[in-house]
Design a protein around this motif. Sequence first.
Motif, PDB file in Angstrom:
ATOM      1  N   VAL A   1       1.019  -1.794  -0.480  1.00  0.00           N
ATOM      2  CA  VAL A   1       0.038   0.074  -0.080  1.00  0.00           C
ATOM      3  C   VAL A   1       0.748   1.522   0.005  1.00  0.00           C
ATOM      4  O   VAL A   1       1.518   1.412   0.280  1.00  0.00           O
ATOM      5  CB  VAL A   1      -1.176   0.474   1.417  1.00  0.00           C
ATOM      6  CG1 VAL A   1      -1.691  -0.991   1.290  1.00  0.00           C
ATOM      7  CG2 VAL A   1      -0.055  -0.269   2.603  1.00  0.00           C
ATOM      8  N   ASP A   2       0.694   2.487  -0.317  1.00  0.00           N
ATOM      9  CA  ASP A   2       1.223   3.156  -0.328  1.00  0.00           C
ATOM     10  C   ASP A   2       2.364   3.620  -0.819  1.00  0.00           C
ATOM     11  O   ASP A   2       3.411   4.232  -0.623  1.00  0.00           O
ATOM     12  CB  ASP A   2       1.142   4.490   1.161  1.00  0.00           C
ATOM     13  CG  ASP A   2       1.171   5.737   0.194  1.00  0.00           C
ATOM     14  OD1 ASP A   2       1.670   6.317  -0.141  1.00  0.00           O
ATOM     15  OD2 ASP A   2       2.398   6.245   1.916  1.00  0.00           O
ATOM     16  N   ARG A   3       2.836   3.212  -2.365  1.00  0.00           N
ATOM     17  CA  ARG A   3       3.971   2.837  -2.621  1.00  0.00           C
ATOM     18  C   ARG A   3       3.771   3.443  -4.151  1.00  0.00           C
ATOM     19  O   ARG A   3       2.588   2.764  -5.346  1.00  0.00           O
ATOM     20  CB  ARG A   3       4.215   2.149  -2.723  1.00  0.00           C
ATOM     21  CG  ARG A   3       5.532   1.441  -3.444  1.00  0.00           C
ATOM     22  CD  ARG A   3       5.968  -0.200  -3.927  1.00  0.00           C
ATOM     23  NE  ARG A   3       7.266  -0.609  -4.229  1.00  0.00           N
ATOM     24  CZ  ARG A   3       7.688  -1.739  -4.389  1.00  0.00           C
ATOM     25  NH1 ARG A   3       6.362  -2.887  -4.357  1.00  0.00           N
ATOM     26  NH2 ARG A   3       8.715  -1.957  -4.806  1.00  0.00           N
ATOM     27  N   LEU A   4       4.366   4.756  -4.737  1.00  0.00           N
ATOM     28  CA  LEU A   4       4.532   4.701  -5.967  1.00  0.00           C
ATOM     29  C   LEU A   4       6.243   4.463  -7.015  1.00  0.00           C
ATOM     30  O   LEU A   4       7.070   4.578  -6.465  1.00  0.00           O
ATOM     31  CB  LEU A   4       4.028   5.925  -6.339  1.00  0.00           C
ATOM     32  CG  LEU A   4       4.998   6.753  -7.517  1.00  0.00           C
ATOM     33  CD1 LEU A   4       3.390   6.624  -9.133  1.00  0.00           C
ATOM     34  CD2 LEU A   4       4.756   8.392  -7.016  1.00  0.00           C
ATOM     35  N   PHE A   5       6.126   3.150  -7.751  1.00  0.00           N
ATOM     36  CA  PHE A   5       6.672   2.971  -8.575  1.00  0.00           C
ATOM     37  C   PHE A   5       6.765   3.241  -9.966  1.00  0.00           C
ATOM     38  O   PHE A   5       5.018   2.685 -10.294  1.00  0.00           O
ATOM     39  CB  PHE A   5       6.279   0.884  -7.949  1.00  0.00           C
ATOM     40  CG  PHE A   5       7.548   0.524  -8.279  1.00  0.00           C
ATOM     41  CD1 PHE A   5       8.748   0.192  -7.853  1.00  0.00           C
ATOM     42  CD2 PHE A   5       7.350  -0.402 -10.087  1.00  0.00           C
ATOM     43  CE1 PHE A   5       9.964  -0.561  -8.891  1.00  0.00           C
ATOM     44  CE2 PHE A   5       8.364  -0.615 -10.583  1.00  0.00           C
ATOM     45  CZ  PHE A   5       9.782  -1.304  -9.768  1.00  0.00           C
ATOM     46  N   THR A   6       7.878   3.288 -10.384  1.00  0.00           N
ATOM     47  CA  THR A   6       8.157   3.432 -11.724  1.00  0.00           C
ATOM     48  C   THR A   6       9.417   2.719 -11.770  1.00  0.00           C
ATOM     49  O   THR A   6      10.496   2.989 -11.702  1.00  0.00           O
ATOM     50  CB  THR A   6       7.857   5.081 -12.143  1.00  0.00           C
ATOM     51  OG1 THR A   6       9.068   5.629 -11.690  1.00  0.00           O
ATOM     52  CG2 THR A   6       6.790   5.590 -11.672  1.00  0.00           C
TER      53      THR A   6
ATOM     54  N   HIS B   1       8.218   2.052 -20.012  1.00  0.00           N
ATOM     55  CA  HIS B   1       7.553   3.046 -18.770  1.00  0.00           C
ATOM     56  C   HIS B   1       6.730   2.314 -18.201  1.00  0.00           C
ATOM     57  O   HIS B   1       5.346   2.312 -18.418  1.00  0.00           O
ATOM     58  CB  HIS B   1       7.582   5.027 -19.223  1.00  0.00           C
ATOM     59  CG  HIS B   1       7.642   5.197 -17.643  1.00  0.00           C
ATOM     60  ND1 HIS B   1       7.915   6.663 -17.143  1.00  0.00           N
ATOM     61  CD2 HIS B   1       7.810   5.104 -15.912  1.00  0.00           C
ATOM     62  CE1 HIS B   1       7.868   7.407 -16.212  1.00  0.00           C
ATOM     63  NE2 HIS B   1       7.487   6.312 -15.385  1.00  0.00           N
ATOM     64  N   LEU B   2       7.010   1.286 -17.106  1.00  0.00           N
ATOM     65  CA  LEU B   2       6.395   0.876 -15.982  1.00  0.00           C
ATOM     66  C   LEU B   2       5.758   1.796 -15.065  1.00  0.00           C
ATOM     67  O   LEU B   2       6.595   2.305 -14.146  1.00  0.00           O
ATOM     68  CB  LEU B   2       6.571  -0.607 -15.710  1.00  0.00           C
ATOM     69  CG  LEU B   2       5.674  -1.196 -14.516  1.00  0.00           C
ATOM     70  CD1 LEU B   2       4.858  -1.539 -15.086  1.00  0.00           C
ATOM     71  CD2 LEU B   2       6.727  -2.079 -13.813  1.00  0.00           C
ATOM     72  N   LEU B   3       4.648   2.196 -15.157  1.00  0.00           N
ATOM     73  CA  LEU B   3       3.903   3.279 -13.966  1.00  0.00           C
ATOM     74  C   LEU B   3       2.790   1.946 -12.524  1.00  0.00           C
ATOM     75  O   LEU B   3       1.802   1.269 -13.481  1.00  0.00           O
ATOM     76  CB  LEU B   3       3.329   4.035 -14.830  1.00  0.00           C
ATOM     77  CG  LEU B   3       4.207   4.639 -15.595  1.00  0.00           C
ATOM     78  CD1 LEU B   3       3.698   4.737 -16.659  1.00  0.00           C
ATOM     79  CD2 LEU B   3       4.468   6.579 -14.325  1.00  0.00           C
ATOM     80  N   VAL B   4       3.488   2.026 -11.871  1.00  0.00           N
ATOM     81  CA  VAL B   4       2.713   1.024 -10.412  1.00  0.00           C
ATOM     82  C   VAL B   4       2.023   1.824  -9.225  1.00  0.00           C
ATOM     83  O   VAL B   4       3.207   3.071  -8.709  1.00  0.00           O
ATOM     84  CB  VAL B   4       3.048   0.310 -10.137  1.00  0.00           C
ATOM     85  CG1 VAL B   4       2.407  -0.436  -9.483  1.00  0.00           C
ATOM     86  CG2 VAL B   4       3.822  -0.944 -11.748  1.00  0.00           C
TER      87      VAL B   4
END
Length: 270
Positions: free
Chosen positions: A55-60, A99-102
């Motif tokens: 949770v609460d994770r911005l990953f690129t 670009h992977l964006l999660v």
Amino acid sequence: MIPTEAQIETFRRDGVVKVERAVDEHWIDALTADAERELAAPGEWLSDTNPGATVDRLFTSRYRWQHEPVIDSFIHTSGVAELAARLMGSDSARFYFDHLLVKEPQTTAPTPWHQDLPYWPFLGRQIGSVWVALTSATVTGSSLEFVRASHDWNKVFIPTAFAGQSDWLDDFAGGEPCPDIEAARDDYDIVGFEVEPGDALVFSAWTVHGSPGNAEDSRRVAFSTRWLGDDTVWQPHPGCDPTVDPATVSVAPGAYPADDARFPLVWSAA
């Protein structure tokens, strides 16, 4: 994929268009599996605000096409190159980067309002992205919002630092601050998109866009590819993308980026 005339006109007018079911279902499965692997064992060029969290994770993560066969195959065979070229009004599409964006559930970090152009070492009107949803998303679930027709403002805005980004942007010179869109939303023509897996948002590198954090209880995953059209020129500058060393590019600044090792030609009308 060949867009309709209506989609081409929408892109020309708004700087963004949604293309439903832009990629086949098997690509959704393949890229979702790739995203799981990358989250578990990230590569070199990444941003991660809360490593390992669910949770609460911005990953690129970026620039993996040269060593991930599924990404290389997607770039060359999924049809997104032709889609980008035709919408941009270009007779060709060269690939820039993947670009992977999660955004995990309950991610508070937004993607700030920005335009892509100043981050990248290129100039031209025919530069854009194909952002493919791998999960369903509403705007509150961190799908993208755009300021319609902002690609025609003919302004370059100072890059905005994202969460987890390094200080390489500090060297950027020129431009002006991006307007505080969020503080004055009623002053702008903002459009947001609900997306299903396989839908694509195709937008100009000049179009101002952003997204809120993910307030939903499910993960948002998207996979974006960046494309260069006929009028693009290689123009590295201070404060731009550090993942490509200008010394390794075989074209001079101001020239068309005909470097097949770095920016391969994927689709051509010829």
